[in-house]
Motif scaffolding. Sequence first.
Motif, PDB file in Angstrom:
ATOM      1  N   SER A   1       0.850  -1.195   0.000  1.00 51.05           N
ATOM      2  CA  SER A   1       0.000   0.000   0.000  1.00 51.05           C
ATOM      3  C   SER A   1       0.882   1.240   0.000  1.00 51.05           C
ATOM      4  O   SER A   1       2.060   1.176   0.352  1.00 51.05           O
ATOM      5  N   LYS A   2       0.317   2.359  -0.405  1.00 52.58           N
ATOM      6  CA  LYS A   2       1.055   3.623  -0.459  1.00 52.58           C
ATOM      7  C   LYS A   2       1.615   3.974   0.910  1.00 52.58           C
ATOM      8  O   LYS A   2       2.760   4.415   1.056  1.00 52.58           O
ATOM      9  N   GLU A   3       0.773   3.757   1.931  1.00 54.52           N
ATOM     10  CA  GLU A   3       1.187   4.097   3.295  1.00 54.52           C
ATOM     11  C   GLU A   3       2.411   3.275   3.701  1.00 54.52           C
ATOM     12  O   GLU A   3       3.370   3.790   4.282  1.00 54.52           O
TER      13      GLU A   3
ATOM     14  N   ALA B   1       4.623   1.928   1.744  1.00 54.60           N
ATOM     15  CA  ALA B   1       5.801   2.405   1.012  1.00 54.60           C
ATOM     16  C   ALA B   1       6.422   3.604   1.734  1.00 54.60           C
ATOM     17  O   ALA B   1       7.643   3.686   1.911  1.00 54.60           O
ATOM     18  N   GLY B   2       5.563   4.509   2.203  1.00 54.85           N
ATOM     19  CA  GLY B   2       6.047   5.688   2.920  1.00 54.85           C
ATOM     20  C   GLY B   2       6.735   5.315   4.226  1.00 54.85           C
ATOM     21  O   GLY B   2       7.804   5.832   4.551  1.00 54.85           O
TER      22      GLY B   2
ATOM     23  N   GLU C   1      -2.845  -7.344  -0.416  1.00 54.91           N
ATOM     24  CA  GLU C   1      -2.058  -6.122  -0.288  1.00 54.91           C
ATOM     25  C   GLU C   1      -1.433  -6.048   1.103  1.00 54.91           C
ATOM     26  O   GLU C   1      -2.066  -6.398   2.100  1.00 54.91           O
TER      27      GLU C   1
ATOM     28  N   THR D   1      -0.591  -3.898   4.095  1.00 50.40           N
ATOM     29  CA  THR D   1      -0.978  -2.595   4.645  1.00 50.40           C
ATOM     30  C   THR D   1      -0.203  -2.366   5.948  1.00 50.40           C
ATOM     31  O   THR D   1       0.480  -3.269   6.435  1.00 50.40           O
TER      32      THR D   1
END
Length: 455
Positions: A347-349, A351-352, A380, A382
């Motif tokens: 998830s984008k989060e 990755a951050g 995914e 998370t």
Amino acid sequence: MNKKRILIVDDSFDMLEVLQRQLNALNYVTFQSSNVNDAIDILEHSDVDLLITDLQMPVQNGMELVKYTARHFPNIPVLVITGYPSVAGAVEAVKSGAMEYLVKPFTIKELQKAVEKALAQRAVKFEGDGQKTKWKNDQPVSYWGIIGQSEGIKELIDLIRRVKDTKVTTLITGESGTGKELVARAIHYSGKYSKSPFIAVNCGAIPENLLESELFGFVKGAFTGAYESRAGFFQAADGGTIFLDEIGTASGTVQTRLLRVIQEKEITMVGANKPQKIDVRIIAATNSDLYAMSKNGKFREDLYYRLNVISITTPPLRDRRSDVLPLAQHFLQKFSKDFNKEGITLSKEVAGLLKSYAWPGNIRELENVIQRALILCDGEITAGHLPDYIKSASQEVPAETTILRTLKEVEYEHILKVLQAVDHNKTEAARILGINRKTLRQKLINQSGTKRTTG
Ligand SMILES: Nc1ncnc2c1ncn2[C@@H]1O[C@H](COP(=O)(O)OP(=O)(O)OP(=O)(O)O)[C@@H](O)[C@H]1O
Ligand SMILES: [Mg+2]
């Protein structure tokens, strides 16, 4: 067959004469020069197949000539001659483009071998692979299992390519989990000795009293229980590479024996009275500061310099954050197959979070985190699949330091921040800071003061 033409450069006329005589005897045509200027003149006006140069010369140093030749005559191989106390200089030379080095004093046989190797490697080097790679910007790269995208990883791979076909002793230094063993294996398996064995020895894991016999073998009757002779790791690695991991833990006796192996290229089995010749490339690795250890008497200084002919540093993951996501993807793919879970995404989060975490355990830690998350997730990954300490670490607000500092300190800190942001790409950092590379380098050297920079 045309005789090969060799240019010899040395400030000592005795040395020039000896070399000339020996090379002529080996059927080479020679040119001589006792200084760098005349040498360049010869390079420019004659057809030279190989340059042999001394490093320590008054007026202009041999290193200048090595660099000049690498730049202006890239297809003339260079063989560097160095005296024992300056073996460290050979590092510089090989990095600057020399292919082989020879330590004084040497025999005519050793000279012949080095010359033949340098001439032969010329073909390899200039037909592609050995050349510095033109990396595409911002593209993840992969080399024998080494994955990354940062400037640091690309430099690392370039260095591996430079040493892979040589037998030069190499020291790999880096924090735990940064890929030291992976680098050692890449050097061996991508190089021309890959058909011979790669033997990894963890010097820290073998009891001190056994290390010597494990490394060099023993003869029957050498000690109680030695019912028959047994070969050691060095014999097992003959023709190939021995990887001495955690070299900082080797005892004084073992250090002395290793020094002999490197100097004489021979080993003596425990209990034997005659040495035997051995042809092994030594790659050592450590996560301690071996230089400091050699300075305060905890590690033999002469051995340190012998091991450190080429030094490779594996940078910590926090200094090359652009590698985090390519590595995460790589591990994701690797473990997806193992667990039969294909097509998992981050998830984008996540990755951050991964990018901002400091990774004290480096790549091994990242590998473990991805493996664990993959087991826990469906479809995914998370934030919930990450360990709590990664989530909380990224929420911590760094305490503002209120200590009053000098302009210089603030400047240095800012330089480091910019460097980190651009993955230690000095050209890019200099551009952002609005100074040139040379000034940047100077500022870094001035600030780090007595600090030594490896590589
Ligand atoms: N650049 C990289 N690309 C892909 N995998 C990597 C990379 N660097 C390290 N790894 C992986 O991370 C793990 C740790 O690497 P390795 O064992 O080589 O580290 P090390 O520096 O020898 O650690 P230690 O000091 O703890 O022995 C291994 O599984 C290795 O394959
Ligand atoms: Mg290791």
